[in-house]
Design a protein around this motif. Sequence first.
Motif, PDB file in Angstrom:
ATOM      1  N   ALA A  71      42.546  94.819  16.892  1.00  0.00           N
ATOM      2  CA  ALA A  71      43.845  95.493  16.891  1.00  0.00           C
ATOM      3  C   ALA A  71      43.720  96.941  17.347  1.00  0.00           C
ATOM      4  N   THR A  74      49.507  99.166  16.034  1.00  0.00           N
ATOM      5  CA  THR A  74      49.977  98.537  14.802  1.00  0.00           C
ATOM      6  C   THR A  74      51.238  99.214  14.263  1.00  0.00           C
ATOM      7  N   ASP A 149      49.722  94.613  18.100  1.00  0.00           N
ATOM      8  CA  ASP A 149      48.721  93.634  17.686  1.00  0.00           C
ATOM      9  C   ASP A 149      48.877  93.201  16.237  1.00  0.00           C
ATOM     10  N   PHE A 150      49.390  94.105  15.399  1.00  0.00           N
ATOM     11  CA  PHE A 150      49.308  93.887  13.947  1.00  0.00           C
ATOM     12  C   PHE A 150      50.427  94.656  13.262  1.00  0.00           C
ATOM     13  N   LEU A 171      55.507  91.879  18.176  1.00  0.00           N
ATOM     14  CA  LEU A 171      54.122  91.410  18.148  1.00  0.00           C
ATOM     15  C   LEU A 171      53.755  90.624  19.398  1.00  0.00           C
ATOM     16  N   LYS A 172      52.516  90.797  19.842  1.00  0.00           N
ATOM     17  CA  LYS A 172      51.980  89.967  20.913  1.00  0.00           C
ATOM     18  C   LYS A 172      51.823  88.527  20.425  1.00  0.00           C
ATOM     19  N   GLY A 175      49.375  87.873  17.691  1.00  0.00           N
ATOM     20  CA  GLY A 175      49.410  89.035  16.790  1.00  0.00           C
ATOM     21  C   GLY A 175      49.653  88.603  15.356  1.00  0.00           C
TER      22      GLY A 175
END
Length: 237
Positions: A71, A74, A149-150, A171-172, A175
């Motif tokens: 990550a 975030t 990512d998070f 989010l991806k 993720g």
Amino acid sequence: MHTSCLGTMENKGVLQSRELYQYLLETSVYPHELQPLKELRDVTASHPWAIMATAPDAGQLIAMLLKLISAKKTIEIGVFTGYSLLLTALTIPDDGRIVAVDQNRDTYEIGLPIIRKAAVEHKIDFIESEALPVLDKLLEENLNHEAFDFAFVDADKLNYLKYHEKLLKLLKLGGIVVYDNTLWGGTVALPEESVAEEMKAGRHFTIEFNKLLAADTRVQISQVPLGDGITICKRLH
């Protein structure tokens, strides 16, 4: 959410034996806890709302998740004194970024000197605000869609579902979002009549949220009995 922690945290987790929880902390958690996190945990222990802090065993798992997905970008909704925020800042790369949102800057500033001493403040964009307007503002920029990512959420349970819907857009694919307090002191498994009045509203929203997550095909979930219960959601599509 130390014998410095244990006096405050013995009823934080769902493990019913204080001795077993102490064993877990002293054997597996504290030996690996970075010094800045220990300092922040100790500072937070004397706060009247210390139970709101992220449990260190839950924090250990969050750090592992951050590492597992590498990550870098975030979101944190609900900061309090910043234990999970500092943990994230220490874990992600030096050019990582955390959008951290909380309505109370005063509690964030309790941990800020430790964050500064750890030389990770540059990774943090702290926003003093309710979370929904911040998420809406992020979503106004197309570059933020599927860019994070998070995410970690430890805030008002009433809005967890609204956060969930917005975070899934940010989010991806692959993720992860982690929700705290999803066992609500164990009351989710108790009959309503046996639950203290001040816990009932949170219990209701938590039960409904847990049901919705379990039925949400957009995510893979794992509900883990650490701290006050955390639910890990991986975005699938």
